[in-house]
Design a protein around this motif. Structure first.
Motif, PDB file in Angstrom:
ATOM      1  N   THR A 119     -35.962  71.532 -44.303  1.00  0.00           N
ATOM      2  CA  THR A 119     -34.510  71.690 -44.420  1.00  0.00           C
ATOM      3  C   THR A 119     -33.985  71.371 -45.802  1.00  0.00           C
TER       4      THR A 119
ATOM      5  N   LEU B  61     -32.508  74.292 -47.764  1.00  0.00           N
ATOM      6  CA  LEU B  61     -31.377  75.027 -47.213  1.00  0.00           C
ATOM      7  C   LEU B  61     -30.070  74.592 -47.863  1.00  0.00           C
ATOM      8  N   ALA B  62     -29.232  75.557 -48.210  1.00  0.00           N
ATOM      9  CA  ALA B  62     -27.940  75.229 -48.817  1.00  0.00           C
ATOM     10  C   ALA B  62     -27.074  74.402 -47.874  1.00  0.00           C
ATOM     11  N   SER B  63     -27.238  74.618 -46.590  1.00  0.00           N
ATOM     12  CA  SER B  63     -26.423  73.906 -45.599  1.00  0.00           C
ATOM     13  C   SER B  63     -26.731  72.411 -45.545  1.00  0.00           C
ATOM     14  N   THR B  64     -27.825  71.996 -46.152  1.00  0.00           N
ATOM     15  CA  THR B  64     -28.186  70.579 -46.192  1.00  0.00           C
ATOM     16  C   THR B  64     -27.260  69.771 -47.095  1.00  0.00           C
ATOM     17  N   TYR B  65     -26.621  70.456 -48.033  1.00  0.00           N
ATOM     18  CA  TYR B  65     -25.891  69.773 -49.099  1.00  0.00           C
ATOM     19  C   TYR B  65     -24.391  69.794 -48.858  1.00  0.00           C
ATOM     20  N   ASP B  66     -23.774  68.665 -49.192  1.00  0.00           N
ATOM     21  CA  ASP B  66     -22.359  68.467 -48.916  1.00  0.00           C
ATOM     22  C   ASP B  66     -21.465  68.685 -50.130  1.00  0.00           C
TER      23      ASP B  66
ATOM     24  N   TRP C  79     -21.127  70.406 -54.208  1.00  0.00           N
ATOM     25  CA  TRP C  79     -21.643  71.407 -55.139  1.00  0.00           C
ATOM     26  C   TRP C  79     -20.880  71.339 -56.456  1.00  0.00           C
TER      27      TRP C  79
ATOM     28  N   ASP D 201     -28.152  86.847 -53.512  1.00  0.00           N
ATOM     29  CA  ASP D 201     -27.723  85.647 -52.803  1.00  0.00           C
ATOM     30  C   ASP D 201     -28.134  84.389 -53.575  1.00  0.00           C
ATOM     31  N   ARG D 202     -27.442  83.298 -53.293  1.00  0.00           N
ATOM     32  CA  ARG D 202     -27.824  82.023 -53.882  1.00  0.00           C
ATOM     33  C   ARG D 202     -29.188  81.631 -53.337  1.00  0.00           C
TER      34      ARG D 202
ATOM     35  N   GLY E 119     -26.507  65.894 -51.237  1.00  0.00           N
ATOM     36  CA  GLY E 119     -26.305  65.733 -49.815  1.00  0.00           C
ATOM     37  C   GLY E 119     -26.189  64.279 -49.396  1.00  0.00           C
TER      38      GLY E 119
END
Length: 127
Positions: free
Chosen positions: A107, A110-115, A117, A44-45, A99
């Motif tokens: 947080t 966490l990958a979800s923090t970033y908008d 890539w 996984d990343r 992000g």
């Protein structure tokens, strides 16, 4: 349109060094969080390191702490990753992320923090 362009990857021998760059365009991220993640084959990343926008605090995965250093040039809107003492376990595609929020310590990893890539740059550590 926001774009993140990584560069600097390649093949390096164990114990060697590389410096990755991530040039952002389309908007400025000088006061926003930016990070490096990596993904090895079949895995996984995972989070590598991040720099927070508001205070410039840096965060590292335990596996790279003391070997990797994240930095940014606000004038160039560019993020860097200096990687030293590389070993085979560092082999992966390295992704830059940016992000728009103000993450806290729990947080920012966490990958979800970033908008946004980048497309990634391959780093291979091998003799």
């Amino acid at each position: 349109q926001v774009q993140l362009a990584e560069s600097g990857g390649g093949l390096v021998q164990p114990g060697g060094s590389l410096r990755l760059s991530c040039a952002a365009s389309g908007r400025t991220f000088s006061n926003k969080p930016m990070a490096w993640f990596r993904q090895a084959p079949g895995k996984d990343r995972e989070f590598v390191t991040a720099i927070r926008g508001a205070d410039g605090n840096t965060f590292y995965a335990s596996s790279v702490k003391g070997r990797f250093t994240v930095s940014r040039d606000k004038g160039k809107n560019t993020l860097y990753l200096q990687m030293n003492s590389l070993n085979a376990e560092d082999t992966a595609v390295y992704y830059c992320a940016a992000g728009l929020g103000s993450p806290i310590a729990s947080t920012i990893k966490l990958a979800s923090t970033y908008d946004y890539w980048g497309q990634g740059t391959q780093v291979t550590v091998s003799s």
